[in-house]
Scaffold this active site. Structure first.
Site, mmCIF file in Angstrom:
data_model
loop_
_atom_site.group_PDB
_atom_site.id
_atom_site.type_symbol
_atom_site.label_atom_id
_atom_site.label_comp_id
_atom_site.label_asym_id
_atom_site.label_seq_id
_atom_site.Cartn_x
_atom_site.Cartn_y
_atom_site.Cartn_z
ATOM 1 C CD GLN A 1 -1.212 -0.090 3.722
ATOM 2 O OE1 GLN A 1 -1.697 -1.190 3.950
ATOM 3 N NE2 GLN A 1 -1.474 0.986 4.458
ATOM 4 C CG ASN B 1 -0.128 -6.561 6.507
ATOM 5 O OD1 ASN B 1 -1.037 -5.770 6.256
ATOM 6 N ND2 ASN B 1 0.760 -6.314 7.454
#
Length: 325
Positions: free
Chosen positions: A123, A289
């Site tokens: 991200q 994740n």
């Protein structure tokens, strides 16, 4: 994972050692700093983090180890501000009419081995974990139901979900609601990730009829019930929220099962893609994740399952969602 400090017996000799480690780390991770003062500050933060990691591994109080990763020049506060960003929409989830199948729950499950999990994504310095977790769960159910694994667009959610705040945090259930109301979500190739919030192009994507996946709703797992969470994960990947505030979370190495310390102040979303039990009889969840492959076990986390707290380890059993096709 490449790291400079992994063993419980390693020690730091002097400040020159810190500086040498830091310079090697800077080269390894391609770090650039705007000024000499900034570089000196990051060296000091790096040294503090290495001391913490060394002490944690030496004391060996928990069932896992820590290592230096690409977050080692960030304070805990800086890391939390940039790399988390999930919040439950309300104290209690909306009840779901979808019924979980409790009669066919295998003792272990790993959706990665069944081809229902895309590669680990990153991200960046954008609090968009809520979007990545929702996308990973959607990618999983699309593969399970259609046989096709497609990387979907987190950027569309960041740009277009008006009930969330883009890179400043958001809600995975709101992401599912958007996918439903939008008639689907674009593929990653059609709407690539930019690491910043931009103008919404959902209408253009819709008009081009390029939606890669469509949902009819989402379900919620009963709160504080790991048995029901297991039943849900047995059927598909599931979004959960964690309390990731501890530095041990920031530097988790993947060597062992994470068993704290942590509370239940939920601030980070991940996707549970499986569960199992190690040779010592310790049960674990497998969490995907969105911090890249240099974190954890090549981007994954193994976290203690069926703990004594009803909320689950780090609160993971409090709020859990899964998309429905």
């Amino acid at each position: 994972m490449s790291c400079f400090l992994t063993s419980a017996g390693s020690t730091i000799v002097n400040n020159n050692t810190f500086h040498e480690r830091f310079e090697n780390w800077v080269v390894e991770h391609g770090k650039n700093y705007l000024s000499t003062a900034e570089r000196q500050y990051r060296l000091e933060v790096f040294a503090d983090n290495v001391k913490f990691i060394d002490k944690f591994n030496r004391e060996n109080k928990y069932g896992y180890t820590l290592s230096i990763n690409h977050f080692a020049d960030l304070t805990r506060e800086e890391f939390s501000a940039k790399y988390t960003g999930a919040t439950p929409s309300s104290p209690s989830l909306r009840p779901s009419n979808h019924q979980l199948n409790l009669t066919s729950v295998p003792s272990s499950m790993d959706w990665r081995s069944r081809g229902a999990v895309t590669d680990i994504k990153e991200q960046g310095r954008c609090g968009s974990c809520w979007a990545f977790a929702a996308v990973a769960a959607t990618e999983g159910i699309v593969k399970i139901k259609t046989g096709e694994l497609v990387s979907l667009s987190e950027q569309e959610l960041i740009d277009c979900v008006t009930t969330s705040s883009g890179c400043d945090g958001g809600w995975s259930d709101k992401a599912f609601e958007f996918i439903v109301s939008n008639g689907g979500i674009a593929s990653e190739a059609e709407y690539p990730y930019k690491k910043v919030q931009g103008k919404c192009h959902a209408n253009k994507i819709m008009h081009n009829n390029n939606n890669a996946a469509a949902l009819r709703g989402y379900g919620t797992v009963p709160r504080k019930n790991e048995t029901m969470l297991m039943a849900a994960v047995a059927q598909q990947p599931v979004v959960v929220y964690f309390d990731s505030r501890g530095s041990s979370f920031q530097f988790y190495s993947g060597d062992g099962i994470y068993d704290g310390p942590c509370g239940v102040k939920l601030d980070h979303a991940m996707t549970i893609v499986g569960y199992g039990e190690n040779n010592g009889g310790k049960k674990y969840w497998i969490a995907k994740n969105s911090w890249g492959t240099s974190w954890g076990d090549k981007g994954y986390m193994y976290i203690a399952k069926d703990v004594s707290k009803k909320s689950g380890m780090c609160g993971l059993a409090i709020h859990a969602y899964y998309p429905i096709i």
